[in-house]
Design an enzyme around this catalytic site. Structure first.
Site, PDB file in Angstrom:
ATOM      1  N   LYS A  47       0.815  -1.191   0.000  1.00  0.00           N
ATOM      2  CA  LYS A  47       0.000   0.000   0.000  1.00  0.00           C
ATOM      3  C   LYS A  47       0.868   1.268   0.000  1.00  0.00           C
ATOM      4  CE  LYS A  47      -2.882  -2.474   3.274  1.00  0.00           C
ATOM      5  NZ  LYS A  47      -3.271  -2.531   4.713  1.00  0.00           N
ATOM      6  N   GLY A  48       2.127   1.081   0.375  1.00  0.00           N
ATOM      7  CA  GLY A  48       2.990   2.233   0.669  1.00  0.00           C
ATOM      8  C   GLY A  48       3.191   3.219  -0.458  1.00  0.00           C
ATOM      9  N   GLU A 104       7.548   2.057  -6.408  1.00  0.00           N
ATOM     10  CA  GLU A 104       7.681   1.507  -5.048  1.00  0.00           C
ATOM     11  C   GLU A 104       7.933   2.650  -4.063  1.00  0.00           C
ATOM     12  OE1 GLU A 104       6.977  -0.491  -2.874  1.00  0.00           O
ATOM     13  OE2 GLU A 104       8.321  -2.220  -2.873  1.00  0.00           O
ATOM     14  N   ASP A 105       7.540   2.438  -2.821  1.00  0.00           N
ATOM     15  CA  ASP A 105       7.758   3.485  -1.808  1.00  0.00           C
ATOM     16  C   ASP A 105       9.201   3.487  -1.306  1.00  0.00           C
ATOM     17  OD1 ASP A 105       7.414   1.025  -0.579  1.00  0.00           O
ATOM     18  OD2 ASP A 105       6.128   1.749   1.036  1.00  0.00           O
ATOM     19  N   ASP A 108      14.621  -1.479   0.787  1.00  0.00           N
ATOM     20  CA  ASP A 108      15.407  -1.662   2.009  1.00  0.00           C
ATOM     21  C   ASP A 108      16.456  -2.737   1.685  1.00  0.00           C
ATOM     22  OD1 ASP A 108      16.141  -1.647   4.668  1.00  0.00           O
ATOM     23  OD2 ASP A 108      14.403  -2.717   5.394  1.00  0.00           O
ATOM     24  N   LYS A 136      17.152   2.831   0.870  1.00  0.00           N
ATOM     25  CA  LYS A 136      18.068   2.662   2.017  1.00  0.00           C
ATOM     26  C   LYS A 136      19.272   1.875   1.530  1.00  0.00           C
ATOM     27  CE  LYS A 136      14.810   2.345   5.858  1.00  0.00           C
ATOM     28  NZ  LYS A 136      14.231   1.390   6.827  1.00  0.00           N
ATOM     29  N   VAL A 158      11.277   4.810   8.678  1.00  0.00           N
ATOM     30  CA  VAL A 158      10.593   6.040   8.277  1.00  0.00           C
ATOM     31  C   VAL A 158       9.110   5.774   8.058  1.00  0.00           C
ATOM     32  CG1 VAL A 158      12.620   7.154   7.257  1.00  0.00           C
ATOM     33  CG2 VAL A 158      11.191   5.652   5.837  1.00  0.00           C
ATOM     34  N   ASP A 164       3.797   3.384   6.437  1.00  0.00           N
ATOM     35  CA  ASP A 164       3.074   3.212   7.698  1.00  0.00           C
ATOM     36  C   ASP A 164       4.003   2.972   8.876  1.00  0.00           C
ATOM     37  OD1 ASP A 164       3.857   0.519   6.856  1.00  0.00           O
ATOM     38  OD2 ASP A 164       2.655  -0.156   8.556  1.00  0.00           O
ATOM     39  N   ARG A 170      -0.050   6.816   7.504  1.00  0.00           N
ATOM     40  CA  ARG A 170       0.332   6.902   6.090  1.00  0.00           C
ATOM     41  C   ARG A 170      -0.031   8.268   5.519  1.00  0.00           C
ATOM     42  NH1 ARG A 170       1.362   1.659   4.000  1.00  0.00           N
ATOM     43  NH2 ARG A 170       0.338  -0.027   5.129  1.00  0.00           N
TER      44      ARG A 170
HETATM   45  P1  5GP Z   1      12.842  -4.917   1.345  1.00  0.00           P
HETATM   46  O1  5GP Z   1      12.256  -6.170   0.788  1.00  0.00           O
HETATM   47  O2  5GP Z   1      13.511  -4.051   0.295  1.00  0.00           O
HETATM   48  O3  5GP Z   1      13.730  -5.174   2.509  1.00  0.00           O
HETATM   49  O4  5GP Z   1      11.660  -4.103   1.998  1.00  0.00           O
HETATM   50  C1  5GP Z   1      10.763  -3.394   1.261  1.00  0.00           C
HETATM   51  C2  5GP Z   1       9.490  -3.188   2.033  1.00  0.00           C
HETATM   52  O5  5GP Z   1       9.711  -3.129   3.463  1.00  0.00           O
HETATM   53  C3  5GP Z   1       8.886  -1.851   1.665  1.00  0.00           C
HETATM   54  O6  5GP Z   1       8.050  -1.970   0.542  1.00  0.00           O
HETATM   55  C4  5GP Z   1       8.156  -1.473   2.935  1.00  0.00           C
HETATM   56  O7  5GP Z   1       6.884  -2.081   2.925  1.00  0.00           O
HETATM   57  C5  5GP Z   1       8.965  -2.103   4.046  1.00  0.00           C
HETATM   58  N1  5GP Z   1       9.897  -1.130   4.662  1.00  0.00           N
HETATM   59  C6  5GP Z   1      11.249  -1.165   4.642  1.00  0.00           C
HETATM   60  N2  5GP Z   1      11.775  -0.148   5.320  1.00  0.00           N
HETATM   61  C7  5GP Z   1      10.725   0.570   5.803  1.00  0.00           C
HETATM   62  C8  5GP Z   1      10.614   1.769   6.579  1.00  0.00           C
HETATM   63  O8  5GP Z   1      11.591   2.404   6.999  1.00  0.00           O
HETATM   64  N3  5GP Z   1       9.357   2.197   6.854  1.00  0.00           N
HETATM   65  C9  5GP Z   1       8.244   1.557   6.424  1.00  0.00           C
HETATM   66  N4  5GP Z   1       7.062   2.066   6.748  1.00  0.00           N
HETATM   67  N5  5GP Z   1       8.298   0.413   5.683  1.00  0.00           N
HETATM   68  C10 5GP Z   1       9.532  -0.057   5.375  1.00  0.00           C
END
Ligand code: 5GP
Length: 188
Positions: A47-48, A104-105, A108, A136, A158, A164, A170
């Site tokens: 949803k982000g 994408e929001d 990470d 990140k 964040v 969220d 959000r």
């Molecule tokens: P990844 O698979 O790249 O580790 O994580 C991606 C997902 O983790 C993002 O789409 C988001 O939903 C969540 N996420 C990672 N870091 C953060 C953060 O700092 N804040 C929030 N709200 N969601 C995060």
């Protein structure tokens, strides 16, 4: 249990509204130039990314369509990505032969987008690119090529502007960092 107001759990405002607006306008211009005269389908990851998508698409001047996909990591509610991803809502449209731009929001570890791009590539898009508002860099575990980045940010949790904290807040118009140890649900 009550839900704490955003003001009680914000550490700092990392990216204020005016910086978001200016950077998203730049991204919109770059995307419009790159996709001039080409088919374009924006795929928003729920949803982000919804607030980012709605602002970004209004800065894109070339004709395009949108679609949505939702994925979840096992262990919902955890603030650390588990690395195991599954589709909870799939696209409504076929992407075969289309120029797909994933919106994408935040990236990470990169595991979510690694999974999504592998799934989508199997469906035969003409091209597949990634646009993320937040990146990140330090936390990356999977090396995925990102074509458009709004902001590289440090390794901190964040929220706001679509992101969220335990499914709340959000709606904040800026991106904020969470106060150390803060929780949304509090007594009283
Ligand atoms: P990844 O698979 O790249 O580790 O994580 C991606 C997902 O983790 C993002 O789409 C988001 O939903 C969540 N996420 C990672 N870091 C953060 C953060 O700092 N804040 C929030 N709200 N969601 C995060």
């Amino acid at each position: 249990m009550t839900v704490r107001n955003a003001g009680d759990i914000i550490d700092t405002i990392l990216i204020p509204e005016d910086r978001l607006r200016a950077r998203i306008a730049e991204l919109g211009r770059a995307i419009s130039e790159d996709y001039e005269g080409r088919d374009l389908l924006l795929v928003s990851i729920l949803k982000g990314s919804v607030i980012f998508l709605s602002d970004l698409m209004r800065c894109i001047t070339v004709p395009h369509q949108i679609d949505f996909m939702a994925v979840s990591s096992y262990g919902v509610g955890a603030r650390i990505s588990s690395g195991v991803v599954r589709i909870v809502m799939d696209l409504a449209t076929s992407i075969e032969g289309r120029n797909v731009l994933i919106v994408e929001d935040i990236i990470d570890t990169g595991e979510t987008l690694d999974y999504i791009t592998r799934i989508l590539r199997e469906r035969g898009p003409k091209s597949l690119r990634i646009c993320t508002l937040l990146n990140k860099v330090e936390r990356r575990r999977v090396d995925i090529p990102v074509d458009y980045v709004g902001f590289d940010i440090p390794n901190a949790y964040v929220f706001g502007y679509g992101l969220d904290v335990d499914e709340f807040h959000r709606n904040l118009p800026f991106v904020a960092t969470l106060r150390d140890g803060a929780t949304v649900h509090g007594a009283g």
